[in-house]
Design a protein around this motif. Structure first.
Motif, PDB file in Angstrom:
ATOM      1  N   SER A   1       5.598   2.945   9.271  1.00  0.00           N
ATOM      2  CA  SER A   1       3.877   3.465   8.984  1.00  0.00           C
ATOM      3  C   SER A   1       3.396   3.424   9.718  1.00  0.00           C
ATOM      4  CB  SER A   1       3.610   2.788   7.479  1.00  0.00           C
ATOM      5  OG  SER A   1       3.254   1.417   7.920  1.00  0.00           O
TER       6      SER A   1
ATOM      7  N   CYS B   1       1.485  -1.059  -0.087  1.00  0.00           N
ATOM      8  CA  CYS B   1       0.073   0.203  -0.220  1.00  0.00           C
ATOM      9  C   CYS B   1       0.931   1.185  -0.332  1.00  0.00           C
ATOM     10  CB  CYS B   1      -1.136   0.230   1.327  1.00  0.00           C
ATOM     11  SG  CYS B   1      -0.178   0.421   2.684  1.00  0.00           S
ATOM     12  N   PHE B   2      -0.071   2.278  -0.461  1.00  0.00           N
ATOM     13  CA  PHE B   2       1.377   3.691  -0.476  1.00  0.00           C
ATOM     14  C   PHE B   2       1.826   3.525   0.739  1.00  0.00           C
ATOM     15  CE2 PHE B   2       0.211   7.698   1.577  1.00  0.00           C
ATOM     16  CZ  PHE B   2       1.357   8.355   0.639  1.00  0.00           C
ATOM     17  N   GLY B   3       0.849   3.326   1.998  1.00  0.00           N
ATOM     18  CA  GLY B   3       1.855   3.800   3.254  1.00  0.00           C
ATOM     19  C   GLY B   3       3.282   3.251   3.697  1.00  0.00           C
ATOM     20  N   VAL B   4       3.190   2.100   2.980  1.00  0.00           N
ATOM     21  CA  VAL B   4       4.037   1.247   3.663  1.00  0.00           C
ATOM     22  C   VAL B   4       5.766   1.323   2.462  1.00  0.00           C
ATOM     23  CG1 VAL B   4       5.133  -1.469   3.870  1.00  0.00           C
ATOM     24  CG2 VAL B   4       3.250  -0.881   4.503  1.00  0.00           C
TER      25      VAL B   4
ATOM     26  N   CYS C   1       2.308   6.712   7.730  1.00  0.00           N
ATOM     27  CA  CYS C   1       1.365   6.767   6.915  1.00  0.00           C
ATOM     28  C   CYS C   1       0.475   8.306   7.020  1.00  0.00           C
ATOM     29  CB  CYS C   1       0.945   5.766   6.552  1.00  0.00           C
ATOM     30  SG  CYS C   1      -0.702   5.572   6.016  1.00  0.00           S
TER      31      CYS C   1
ATOM     32  N   THR D   1      -7.287   2.209  11.166  1.00  0.00           N
ATOM     33  CA  THR D   1      -6.802   2.500   9.613  1.00  0.00           C
ATOM     34  C   THR D   1      -7.280   0.400   9.087  1.00  0.00           C
ATOM     35  OG1 THR D   1      -4.624   1.806   9.073  1.00  0.00           O
ATOM     36  CG2 THR D   1      -5.633   4.193   9.565  1.00  0.00           C
TER      37      THR D   1
ATOM     38  N   PHE E   1      -2.149   8.611   6.121  1.00  0.00           N
ATOM     39  CA  PHE E   1      -4.173   8.679   6.774  1.00  0.00           C
ATOM     40  C   PHE E   1      -3.081   7.806   8.093  1.00  0.00           C
ATOM     41  CE2 PHE E   1      -4.008   6.568   2.040  1.00  0.00           C
ATOM     42  CZ  PHE E   1      -4.823   7.861   1.732  1.00  0.00           C
ATOM     43  N   VAL E   2      -2.718   7.536   8.926  1.00  0.00           N
ATOM     44  CA  VAL E   2      -2.516   7.168  10.412  1.00  0.00           C
ATOM     45  C   VAL E   2      -2.474   7.818  11.148  1.00  0.00           C
ATOM     46  CG1 VAL E   2      -0.804   5.621  11.766  1.00  0.00           C
ATOM     47  CG2 VAL E   2      -1.834   5.007   9.617  1.00  0.00           C
TER      48      VAL E   2
ATOM     49  N   THR F   1      -7.523   0.865   1.231  1.00  0.00           N
ATOM     50  CA  THR F   1      -6.631   0.325   0.351  1.00  0.00           C
ATOM     51  C   THR F   1      -7.141  -1.359   0.487  1.00  0.00           C
ATOM     52  OG1 THR F   1      -5.188   0.940   1.275  1.00  0.00           O
ATOM     53  CG2 THR F   1      -4.483   1.147  -0.554  1.00  0.00           C
ATOM     54  N   THR F   2      -6.687  -1.757   1.650  1.00  0.00           N
ATOM     55  CA  THR F   2      -7.368  -2.946   1.967  1.00  0.00           C
ATOM     56  C   THR F   2      -8.408  -3.576   1.332  1.00  0.00           C
ATOM     57  OG1 THR F   2      -6.479  -2.795   4.183  1.00  0.00           O
ATOM     58  CG2 THR F   2      -7.480  -4.746   3.579  1.00  0.00           C
TER      59      THR F   2
ATOM     60  N   CYS G   1      -8.945   2.874   6.725  1.00  0.00           N
ATOM     61  CA  CYS G   1      -8.199   3.622   4.975  1.00  0.00           C
ATOM     62  C   CYS G   1      -8.554   2.366   3.983  1.00  0.00           C
ATOM     63  CB  CYS G   1      -6.507   2.983   5.155  1.00  0.00           C
ATOM     64  SG  CYS G   1      -6.237   2.678   3.428  1.00  0.00           S
TER      65      CYS G   1
HETATM   66 FE1  F3S Z   1      -1.291   1.377   4.090  1.00  0.00          FE
HETATM   67 FE2  F3S Z   1      -1.257   3.976   5.409  1.00  0.00          FE
HETATM   68 FE3  F3S Z   1      -3.045   2.805   4.235  1.00  0.00          FE
HETATM   69  S1  F3S Z   1       0.018   2.253   5.649  1.00  0.00           S
HETATM   70  S2  F3S Z   1      -3.214   0.014   5.014  1.00  0.00           S
HETATM   71  S3  F3S Z   1      -1.961   3.676   3.273  1.00  0.00           S
HETATM   72  S4  F3S Z   1      -3.181   3.854   6.074  1.00  0.00           S
END
Ligand code: F3S
Length: 294
Positions: free
Chosen positions: A73, A13-16, A96, A162, A98-99, A192-193, A190
């Protein structure tokens, strides 16, 4: 002819992805010793790559005296950043965005006098970080029973981890709504999942075979494999390209590929190129067989 389709949302995902980039860049460029506070990621091959870049994992700030510390993240409690600042460490904060948003919402609710509830897992590092943004005053609700035990105030604010399931957040809000008039809910899940899972389900419906790539201990990768099976595709979960078996591909026309959130892109690429080789071999063999039967 065999067709291979890789899900657009497969993998990091974007954050990782962002946190890995920060770490590898720092490992390459910095003369400092570089540490991450907790493992950046649970994928064994990615862990190896970080190790080779000389990035060490520590579990507490007091284990280092100088160099760079990378915040992963998941984010951390504010006191950890302060501790790192006090020690004069270089800090790369890869929390991240989002976090960060969840942390800020929780902090604001707390400041505004709301009793803060975090819908999430008590032991998850992200949740521990969010909790710290409310001076550890928020209540973590894993199951509804966790908040049935506490005396609720008249003003209640809710945020979610998230990766929380929408269903669990809904259950909590359903429980609170009839009894709390001043209820504020921030849906901080979030997307993404969910998007990755929806895509895997769609692919699996369309394909004969699904290859799911990711650590065997990765919960979200196992879930992806489960979703693919539920949607009718023959499914194999692998960690690396060399686990692919040629006989999986005979008499298969359409193959889909997806990968868990902690699976690096380079592993997906290796798997796909190995599949392309297998595809060529299988197709050649099948054409020879056809011509001999004719
Ligand atoms: Fe990944 Fe950030 Fe979402 S780490 S799962 S994009 S909250």
């Amino acid at each position: 002819v065999m067709e291979i389709k890789v899900g657009e949302r497969a993998g990091f995902c974007f954050g990782v992805d962002r946190a890995m980039d920060f770490a590898l860049k720092e490992g390459k460029e910095s003369k400092n010793s570089v540490h991450t506070l907790g493992p950046l990621i649970h994928n064994p091959q990615a862990v190896d790559k970080l190790k080779k870049a000389d990035i060490k994992v520590i579990d507490q700030i007091d284990k280092v005296d100088d160099g760079t510390i990378i915040i992963r993240s998941h984010g951390v409690r504010p006191s950890i950043i302060e501790e790192a600042e006090d020690k004069d460490l270089d800090i790369i904060n890869a929390t991240c965005p989002f976090v960060q948003r969840v942390q800020e919402k929780a902090k604001q609710l707390y400041k505004d006098g709301y009793q803060v509830l975090i819908s999430g897992d008590k032991d998850h590092p992200e949740v521990i970080g969010i909790l710290g943004h409310t001076d550890n005053q928020a209540i973590v609700v894993e199951e509804l029973s966790d908040c049935k035990e506490v005396k609720l105030k008249s003003k209640v604010g809710v945020v979610a981890q998230t990766t929380q399931s929408l269903n669990k957040l809904k259950k909590l809000v359903d429980y609170l709504l009839p009894q709390i008039s001043d209820l504020k809910v921030h849906n901080t899940i979030c997307t993404t999942t969910g998007q990755r899972q929806d895509e895997a389900a769609r692919l699996a419906q369309d394909m004969d075979l699904m290859i799911v790539i990711g650590g065997y201990n990765s919960a979200n990768t196992n879930r992806l494999a489960e979703i693919c099976r539920e949607n009718g595709a023959i499914t194999h979960h692998i960690e690396q390209a060399d686990e692919l078996q040629v006989d999986w591909f005979s008499n298969i026309k359409k193959i889909g590929v997806t990968a868990g959130a902690s699976t690096p892109n380079w592993i997906i690429k290796e798997v796909v190129s190995r599949m392309a080789e297998i595809k060529q071999d299988v197709e050649e063999k099948e054409t020879t067989e056809e011509s001999t039967t004719l």
